[in-house]
Enzyme design. Structure first.
Site, PDB file in Angstrom:
ATOM      1  N   ARG A  31       0.828  -1.219   0.000  1.00 21.25           N
ATOM      2  CA  ARG A  31       0.000   0.000   0.000  1.00 21.25           C
ATOM      3  C   ARG A  31       0.859   1.264   0.000  1.00 21.25           C
ATOM      4  O   ARG A  31       0.489   2.268   0.594  1.00 21.25           O
ATOM      5  CB  ARG A  31      -0.965   0.027   1.194  1.00 21.25           C
ATOM      6  CG  ARG A  31      -2.053  -1.032   1.140  1.00 21.25           C
ATOM      7  CD  ARG A  31      -3.103  -0.783   2.208  1.00 21.25           C
ATOM      8  NE  ARG A  31      -3.959  -1.958   2.377  1.00 21.25           N
ATOM      9  CZ  ARG A  31      -4.421  -2.385   3.538  1.00 21.25           C
ATOM     10  NH1 ARG A  31      -4.118  -1.734   4.651  1.00 21.25           N
ATOM     11  NH2 ARG A  31      -5.197  -3.440   3.602  1.00 21.25           N
ATOM     12  N   ARG A  35      -3.837   6.112   0.374  1.00 20.12           N
ATOM     13  CA  ARG A  35      -4.415   7.227   1.116  1.00 20.12           C
ATOM     14  C   ARG A  35      -3.429   8.023   1.952  1.00 20.12           C
ATOM     15  O   ARG A  35      -3.754   9.122   2.411  1.00 20.12           O
ATOM     16  CB  ARG A  35      -5.553   6.709   2.010  1.00 20.12           C
ATOM     17  CG  ARG A  35      -6.774   6.270   1.223  1.00 20.12           C
ATOM     18  CD  ARG A  35      -7.822   5.659   2.127  1.00 20.12           C
ATOM     19  NE  ARG A  35      -7.374   4.396   2.679  1.00 20.12           N
ATOM     20  CZ  ARG A  35      -8.049   3.717   3.608  1.00 20.12           C
ATOM     21  NH1 ARG A  35      -9.169   4.207   4.103  1.00 20.12           N
ATOM     22  NH2 ARG A  35      -7.594   2.563   4.043  1.00 20.12           N
ATOM     23  N   ARG A  44      -7.908  10.913  -6.409  1.00 20.67           N
ATOM     24  CA  ARG A  44      -9.126  10.153  -6.092  1.00 20.67           C
ATOM     25  C   ARG A  44     -10.360  11.042  -5.947  1.00 20.67           C
ATOM     26  O   ARG A  44     -11.483  10.550  -5.990  1.00 20.67           O
ATOM     27  CB  ARG A  44      -8.923   9.346  -4.807  1.00 20.67           C
ATOM     28  CG  ARG A  44      -8.182   8.014  -4.996  1.00 20.67           C
ATOM     29  CD  ARG A  44      -9.019   6.991  -5.764  1.00 20.67           C
ATOM     30  NE  ARG A  44     -10.341   6.858  -5.203  1.00 20.67           N
ATOM     31  CZ  ARG A  44     -10.622   6.154  -4.109  1.00 20.67           C
ATOM     32  NH1 ARG A  44      -9.670   5.521  -3.463  1.00 20.67           N
ATOM     33  NH2 ARG A  44     -11.865   6.091  -3.664  1.00 20.67           N
ATOM     34  N   ASP A  80      -6.746  -3.804  -7.138  1.00 19.68           N
ATOM     35  CA  ASP A  80      -7.388  -4.322  -5.938  1.00 19.68           C
ATOM     36  C   ASP A  80      -7.674  -5.800  -6.147  1.00 19.68           C
ATOM     37  O   ASP A  80      -7.907  -6.237  -7.289  1.00 19.68           O
ATOM     38  CB  ASP A  80      -8.697  -3.580  -5.646  1.00 19.68           C
ATOM     39  CG  ASP A  80      -9.233  -3.899  -4.250  1.00 19.68           C
ATOM     40  OD1 ASP A  80      -9.966  -4.906  -4.108  1.00 19.68           O
ATOM     41  OD2 ASP A  80      -8.894  -3.161  -3.306  1.00 19.68           O
ATOM     42  N   TYR A 155     -14.635 -12.998   0.911  1.00 21.48           N
ATOM     43  CA  TYR A 155     -15.418 -11.815   0.535  1.00 21.48           C
ATOM     44  C   TYR A 155     -16.740 -12.217  -0.117  1.00 21.48           C
ATOM     45  O   TYR A 155     -17.803 -11.643   0.166  1.00 21.48           O
ATOM     46  CB  TYR A 155     -14.623 -10.923  -0.419  1.00 21.48           C
ATOM     47  CG  TYR A 155     -13.609 -10.046   0.273  1.00 21.48           C
ATOM     48  CD1 TYR A 155     -14.013  -9.096   1.209  1.00 21.48           C
ATOM     49  CD2 TYR A 155     -12.255 -10.147   0.000  1.00 21.48           C
ATOM     50  CE1 TYR A 155     -13.093  -8.280   1.849  1.00 21.48           C
ATOM     51  CE2 TYR A 155     -11.327  -9.336   0.631  1.00 21.48           C
ATOM     52  CZ  TYR A 155     -11.750  -8.406   1.558  1.00 21.48           C
ATOM     53  OH  TYR A 155     -10.845  -7.605   2.200  1.00 21.48           O
TER      54      TYR A 155
END
Length: 358
Positions: A31, A35, A44, A80, A155
């Site tokens: 990552r 963010r 974004r 992702d 998921y």
């Protein structure tokens, strides 16, 4: 399979994972694009997460941001793990502060039968992003990645992130035939997604089994390992370095490295990612011979001030060297999981400089 691969003889990352002596301790961060970076947040504002993943120019730019800012020794493709699910027709969204949310969870045999294989054309934007990056990165290797079948299954069955993975494990234990059918389809999906990235030019791959740590060793061996092994065995023909990573997988490292080694060519680079709960020296004793290690600074340490972060980073480098002395093929400095959103980019830059100086 003989395909064209970039020659990157001066890459510290590729040297470490293949058992050669790197010119410096290689470092990259899971990552590292995301963010924590103001330039990422600005971009974004104009694109949703999934939009960014399926727009080659955007994915390329996000992948390059930490290379420019930090000077890390490897880039990891911005994508992702649910991208191949979306490309295969699964209705889902990535919800801020939640994660992937599945509109119609997979709970029955009919749900499993309805799942479609991955059409390579559906992930052509990902392949295009890889092609763009290969032209932009110069001597920096590009890592492609995918989610492991078990984590994707979790998921799908849970409908989103889960603390206990109760529905997933219940299907696994009570409906083994259904579980095997689901995992087989997801294994095919993972192989197809990684193959598309390798064909497009990535220099290495990493498979994230993020939730495998919820399993006992016996359950992992019986219900997960055969499927993960098939991913690596099928892609071994490409000869690219492969990394296997999960969180909370201390007791599974031996089995995960066995899955990773399945079908590998002699001398092919294999890497096990280690989270912060397990020392690199212990990990070296648990994995299969000929395995390099990646990790394993606790991401939270980066929030504790520079003195704490610097001390911890030095300790990881020292332990990595001891792990190599104990039999690990090499060591790549990384975090034990992903960069936290509140991390100061300046601290990450200083960690990279420190590790390179050592």
């Amino acid at each position: 399979m003989d395909t064209f691969r970039r020659e990157l003889p001066d890459s510290p990352y590729l040297a470490a994972v293949t058992g050669r002596k790197p010119g410096r301790v290689p470092v990259w961060f899971m990552r590292q694009a995301g963010r924590s970076l103001p330039e990422y947040r600005a971009l974004r504002e104009r694109h949703s997460m999934l939009e960014a993943c399926f727009q080659p120019e955007v994915a390329c730019e996000i992948t390059l941001q930490p290379i420019r800012r930090y000077g890390v020794d490897a880039a990891i493709l911005f994508s992702d793990i649910v991208v191949p699910l979306r490309a295969a027709g699964v209705e889902l969204d990535i919800v801020a502060d939640v994660g992937p949310v599945i509109a119609h969870p997979v709970r029955t045999d009919a749900d499993i039968d309805a799942m479609k294989p991955l059409d390579p054309q559906a992930v052509q934007p990902v392949s295009d992003a890889v092609s763009l990056l290969v032209g932009e990165l110069g001597d920096v290797p590009l890592i492609g990645f995918a989610g492991a079948p078990f984590t994707l299954a979790s998921y799908l069955v849970e409908g989103g992130p889960s603390r206990n993975h109760a529905r997933t494990k219940a299907m696994m234990l009570a409906e083994p035939a259904s579980w095997d059918a689901l995992m087989s389809k997801l294994t095919d999906l993972t192989i197809a997604f990684l193959r598309a990235q390798i064909d497009a030019g990535v220099d290495a791959i990493q498979m994230f089994d993020s939730w495998a740590g919820t399993l006992s060793l016996a359950h992992y061996r019986n219900y997960v390992l055969p499927h993960s092994s098939r991913v690596f065995a099928t892609l071994a023909e490409y000869g690219v370095p492969m990394t296997h990573f999960g969180v909370g997988t201390s007791e599974l490292l031996g089995a995960m490295s066995a899955a990773l080694k399945c079908g590998m060519r002699p001398g092919q680079a294999t890497v096990i990612g280690v989270d912060w709960r397990t020392s690199l020296i212990d990990a070296a004793a648990r994995v299969e011979p000929g395995t390099a290690l990646q990790g394993n600074l606790d991401p939270v340490v980066l929030l504790a001030g520079w003195d704490v972060a610097a001390h911890a980073a030095r300790a990881v480098v020292t332990e990595g060297r001891r792990a190599v002395d104990a039999g690990a093929t090499g060591h790549v400095f990384n975090l034990g999981h992903g960069v936290l959103p509140e991390t100061d980019p300046g601290v990450l830059a200083d960690v990279v400089a420190l590790v390179h100086s050592l």
